[in-house]
Enzyme design. Structure first.
Site, mmCIF file in Angstrom:
data_model
loop_
_atom_site.group_PDB
_atom_site.id
_atom_site.type_symbol
_atom_site.label_atom_id
_atom_site.label_comp_id
_atom_site.label_asym_id
_atom_site.label_seq_id
_atom_site.Cartn_x
_atom_site.Cartn_y
_atom_site.Cartn_z
ATOM 1 N N HIS A 1 -4.020 -4.265 1.322
ATOM 2 C CA HIS A 1 -3.552 -3.546 0.141
ATOM 3 C C HIS A 1 -4.247 -3.987 -1.148
ATOM 4 O O HIS A 1 -4.679 -3.143 -1.945
ATOM 5 C CB HIS A 1 -2.040 -3.698 -0.023
ATOM 6 C CG HIS A 1 -1.495 -2.943 -1.199
ATOM 7 N ND1 HIS A 1 -1.552 -1.564 -1.288
ATOM 8 C CD2 HIS A 1 -0.903 -3.363 -2.353
ATOM 9 C CE1 HIS A 1 -1.020 -1.183 -2.433
ATOM 10 N NE2 HIS A 1 -0.623 -2.244 -3.096
ATOM 11 N N ASP B 1 -3.825 -1.576 5.245
ATOM 12 C CA ASP B 1 -2.881 -1.645 4.125
ATOM 13 C C ASP B 1 -1.467 -1.460 4.661
ATOM 14 O O ASP B 1 -1.118 -0.383 5.150
ATOM 15 C CB ASP B 1 -3.224 -0.556 3.101
ATOM 16 C CG ASP B 1 -2.435 -0.684 1.808
ATOM 17 O OD1 ASP B 1 -1.339 -1.272 1.823
ATOM 18 O OD2 ASP B 1 -2.928 -0.195 0.774
ATOM 19 N N SER C 1 -3.333 0.612 -6.754
ATOM 20 C CA SER C 1 -1.988 0.847 -6.241
ATOM 21 C C SER C 1 -1.213 1.819 -7.143
ATOM 22 O O SER C 1 -1.633 2.954 -7.330
ATOM 23 C CB SER C 1 -1.246 -0.478 -6.073
ATOM 24 O OG SER C 1 -0.049 -0.300 -5.349
#
Length: 297
Positions: free
Chosen positions: A271, A241, A144
């Site tokens: 995600h 996601d 991320s």
């Protein structure tokens, strides 16, 4: 779209992962891993908060894991990578950013620049090679926002970057998301001094970003121009996601100068990419890169 070939590995990794992933190792092996699990250490820095980290010594190329926003070094992906690296004898380092996990500092005071400095410190001071004091190129694995920081670190330290693996890479995402809000909404948040974003990944159910955080983050955006990274790059992203759209990984792939870039999209991936098969894919991808880099040498 190219994809990494997830072949049977010469080191027997396929047997390690075949029945239920990393968690399905024999009880004897698991007991050994618990006994030898890395311990938390603290790195002191002049006039800066101490950083908590865990390190496994081993051969090159080593792996460094960069967690996501508000996350820490004890997540499933970070733990699985340590087990993987230990099983193959490769060095591994995971850590908490300033204000995260066991590191010192105030989370709300952190910025992209703050955490970029953390990553550079780790690469410069903590990521040693097999010999004491030896520096080596590392495979950075960023999750991320860690994927964004991974790119920034690779640009700043190309001599210490062997390859990159981005998982749900969130390059520029916070800035882009805010700038695409309707003008009236942006003005409202600017007057309040902070932007609140709903999330499933926080106990409060929201993330709060100050205007200062957003303005500072703009200084670190990478998607407006070619990205001067020439090492191998692998980008794994889930089509489901809901936090960071998968097309960001495609944008990174299009802008990176490296001729060796693969994007891997998981149809049902979300995600965090923490399901058994997600972690298996991550480990296979890193193993493939280790094989490639070792062969190149």
């Amino acid at each position: 779209m190219a994809a990494v070939a997830l072949r049977s590995c010469r080191r027997g990794l396929s047997q390690i992962l075949s029945n239920g992933g990393l968690a399905a190792l024999s009880s004897k092996r698991l007991e050994g891993d618990r006994r030898h699990k890395s311990t938390v250490q603290y790195a002191s820095r002049p006039e800066l908060p101490k950083l908590a980290y865990r390190r496994v010594k081993g051969k090159s190329p080593g792996v460094v894991f960069l967690p996501g926003y508000g996350s820490n070094m004890n997540g499933q992906k970070a733990e699985a990578l340590e087990e993987f690296c230990r099983s193959l004898g490769h060095s591994y380092l995971r850590f908490d950013y300033t204000g995260h996990g066991a590191s010192e500092g105030v989370f709300a005071e952190g910025t992209i620049g703050t955490w970029k400095k953390d990553v550079l410190f780790v690469l410069d001071e903590l990521a040693e090679g097999p010999q004491i004091g030896q520096k080596e190129k590392k495979i950075m694995v960023g999750s991320s926002i860690g994927g964004w920081l991974m790119l920034l670190a690779a640009i700043a330290r190309p001599e210490k970057t062997a390859a990159l693996v981005g998982i749900s890479t969130a390059a520029d995402h916070i800035v882009t998301s805010f700038n695409t809000l309707p003008l009236e909404a942006r003005k409202e948040f600017e007057e309040k001094g902070e932007w609140t974003v709903p999330t499933k990944h926080s106990e409060e159910g929201i993330y709060k970003f100050s205007m200062n955080f957003l303005r500072e983050a703009e200084n670190h955006c990478v998607l407006q121009s070619p990205i001067p990274i020439t090492c191998p790059v692998r980008l794994i992203h889930g089509l489901k996601d809901e936090d960071v759209p998968w097309h960001i990984s495609m944008q990174v792939a299009e802008r990176v100068l490296s001729p060796d870039v693969d994007v891997i999209l998981r149809r049902h991936g979300q995600h965090r990419m923490s399901e058994k098969d997600d972690i298996k894919l991550m480990v296979y991808t890193i193993d493939d890169l280790i094989d490639k880099l070792t062969t190149m040498v």
